[in-house]
Design an enzyme around this catalytic site. Structure first.
Site, PDB file in Angstrom:
ATOM      1  N   ASP A 158      62.855  93.398  61.679  1.00 14.48           N
ATOM      2  CA  ASP A 158      62.858  91.826  61.552  1.00 14.48           C
ATOM      3  C   ASP A 158      63.702  91.246  60.483  1.00 14.48           C
ATOM      4  O   ASP A 158      65.020  91.277  60.622  1.00 14.48           O
ATOM      5  CB  ASP A 158      61.654  91.195  61.755  1.00 14.48           C
ATOM      6  CG  ASP A 158      60.429  91.589  60.858  1.00 14.48           C
ATOM      7  OD1 ASP A 158      60.820  92.413  59.732  1.00 14.48           O
ATOM      8  OD2 ASP A 158      59.372  91.090  60.925  1.00 14.48           O
ATOM      9  N   SER A 160      58.248  95.347  61.995  1.00 19.87           N
ATOM     10  CA  SER A 160      58.244  94.025  61.457  1.00 19.87           C
ATOM     11  C   SER A 160      57.214  93.900  60.262  1.00 19.87           C
ATOM     12  O   SER A 160      56.394  94.735  60.090  1.00 19.87           O
ATOM     13  CB  SER A 160      57.550  93.148  62.742  1.00 19.87           C
ATOM     14  OG  SER A 160      57.393  91.739  62.247  1.00 19.87           O
ATOM     15  N   HIS A 161      57.402  92.709  59.544  1.00 16.59           N
ATOM     16  CA  HIS A 161      56.371  92.304  58.441  1.00 16.59           C
ATOM     17  C   HIS A 161      55.014  92.174  58.901  1.00 16.59           C
ATOM     18  O   HIS A 161      54.331  92.088  58.192  1.00 16.59           O
ATOM     19  CB  HIS A 161      57.025  91.133  57.685  1.00 16.59           C
ATOM     20  CG  HIS A 161      58.157  91.443  56.999  1.00 16.59           C
ATOM     21  ND1 HIS A 161      59.264  91.964  57.261  1.00 16.59           N
ATOM     22  CD2 HIS A 161      58.267  91.316  55.605  1.00 16.59           C
ATOM     23  CE1 HIS A 161      60.179  92.205  56.061  1.00 16.59           C
ATOM     24  NE2 HIS A 161      59.468  91.900  55.205  1.00 16.59           N
ATOM     25  N   SER A 162      55.075  92.073  60.251  1.00 10.75           N
ATOM     26  CA  SER A 162      53.629  91.677  60.719  1.00 10.75           C
ATOM     27  C   SER A 162      53.175  92.649  61.785  1.00 10.75           C
ATOM     28  O   SER A 162      54.198  92.878  62.582  1.00 10.75           O
ATOM     29  CB  SER A 162      53.665  90.247  61.380  1.00 10.75           C
ATOM     30  OG  SER A 162      52.525  90.157  62.469  1.00 10.75           O
TER      31      SER A 162
END
Lengths: 224, 211
Positions: A68, A10-12
């Site tokens: 994501d 995920s980007h986070s």
């Protein structure tokens, strides 16, 4: 056989860890690794975290990668391009909804599905929740009407137990008309305490599958 | 005639880093219009990492220099440009492996392999308002352009024209595609940074000692 591992890209960092947290609730013992954010903790994806995550998630049966947004897919594909052929053959990038896919894949892995089966479970997770995706049982060989007794009914954990174990049987099974081998479809029923489940099954393992559902429902999924 | 060898490749990367740093704000502004505004910052971070690596080790071939760049960009950029440029440099490295110095056809092969890597990774086509709109004309212009430096020069000219031509396009890939028609009227930041990087290849070959 060891379970197939899952890598959540995920980007986070917090999003990846959160997805791992949810999936772990459904499937203890399945290797679940989070690879979120950039190396310095920012929003983005890290080639190194994904590379290390694949190694960490692989206990021998391979790794299914869930991502994501767009560049997470590209980062994962770039990592695959760097792996040697033998390693690459053990990794699948699933084209799946992140949360639904991770839960379904974790359950499938826990139930003993192989690399392809786990990837497919992830990719079918959202479609599986649609009633028309249920198997066609024109002549079910086994059927029963069971009443849910546990306080929360057929919530996520019981749904995961049913779908996970039913996936390992050679049977087509429906519960109230939805695919009994799909954790998302079972959860989407929203069946509560006191509600009836119409279970129908056909195929070589139909009797065993039905017996398993009966045993779990009557035991209240261990939640009494 | 300057040799397109390992020394040139290192100078190309250092010149790219200098040009990207110089245009960092411009790339941020372009990306802010149609993307998430981080292209200039991400590219600057990636190329600074390349320079830091080059200060530690000296690549002994063009292929080694390109592979070093691929690794650093993939590791450090963080956004979509990392895997896209990283794949381009990686495929370009493979295309020129074993060559001590590049002639015109080797330059064309390098740029074509880089373009193919971007297309494979990003699934974009010409006209989608992406880096491909700079790289495809560049790779095509390098074919039959003559010697290596002439091929690089033709490629840089074509990349600049291709980048300028992204302005009226409606984006069909990446973050900008979410904007639909509103993406028209802005240059694509990835095409612009690609043009700067290909111009840096010419500068590295034709200017004197830049160190």
């Amino acid at each position: 056989m060891t379970p197939v591992g899952l890598l959540i890209v995920s980007h986070s960092a917090r999003l990846a860890e959160g997805v791992v947290e949810v999936a772990a609730q459904m499937a203890a013992g399945v290797p679940l690794v989070a690879a979120g954010g950039t190396d310095d903790g920012g929003v983005g994806t890290s080639f190194e975290k994904v590379m290390e995550g694949i190694v960490a998630a692989d206990t021998g049966e391979g790794v299914v990668v869930l991502t994501d947004l767009g560049s997470a897919v590209m980062t994962a594909e770039s990592v695959l391009e760097f792996l040697d052929d033998e390693q690459r053959a053990k990794v699948r990038i699933a084209d799946a909804a992140l949360v639904e896919g991770a839960v379904a894949a974790a359950v499938a892995s826990k139930a003993g599905a192989g690399l392809e089966g786990v990837a497919r479970a992830a990719e079918e997770a959202v479609h599986g929740a649609e009633a028309e995706e249920a198997p066609e049982l024109t002549e079910p060989t086994e059927s029963a009407v069971l009443t849910l007794t546990n306080p929360l009914g057929l919530h996520a954990r019981p749904a995961a137990i049913l779908a996970g174990r039913l996936s390992a049987f050679d049977t087509a099974v429906t519960v109230n008309g939805v695919d009994g081998q799909s954790v998302m479809a079972l959860m989407a029923l929203g069946a509560g305490q006191g509600e009836q489940l119409v279970v129908e099954a056909s195929g070589p393992d139909a009797a065993q599958a039905l017996a398993f559902v009966r045993e779990q429902v009557e035991a209240g999924f261990g939640e009494h | 005639m300057p040799e397109l060898d390992a020394v040139w490749a290192e100078r190309w990367l250092r010149e790219s880093a200098r040009v990207i740093a110089e245009h960092r704000e411009e790339l941020i502004d372009l990306d802010r219009a149609i993307g998430d505004g981080d292209h200039g910052e991400n590219m600057d971070r990636g190329f600074r990492a390349i320079v830091a690596k080059l200060d530690e080790e000296t690549p002994d071939s063009v292929a080694a220099a390109l592979k070093l760049a691929a690794m650093m960009l993939m590791s450090k950029v963080g956004g979509a440009a990392g895997p896209l440029y990283g794949t381009a440099y990686l495929r370009a490295s493979t295309a020129v492996s074993g060559a001590d110095a590049l002639d015109g056809s080797a330059v064309a092969a390098m740029l074509t392999a880089g373009r193919d890597g971007i297309v494979a990774r990003g699934k974009a086509e010409s006209g989608d308002k992406t880096m491909v709109d700079a790289w495809t004309p560049a790779a095509e212009a390098a074919q039959d352009a003559g010697d290596g430096v002439a091929a690089l020069s033709a490629a840089a000219d074509a990349a600049e024209a291709g980048a300028q031509a992204t302005k009226p396009l409606v984006a069909r890939k990446g973050r900008a595609s979410y904007l639909g028609e509103r993406s028209a009227g802005h240059l694509d930041p990835g095409a612009v940074s690609s043009a700067y990087i290909l111009r840096a290849a010419v500068t590295a070959a034709t200017s004197g000692d830049m160190a």
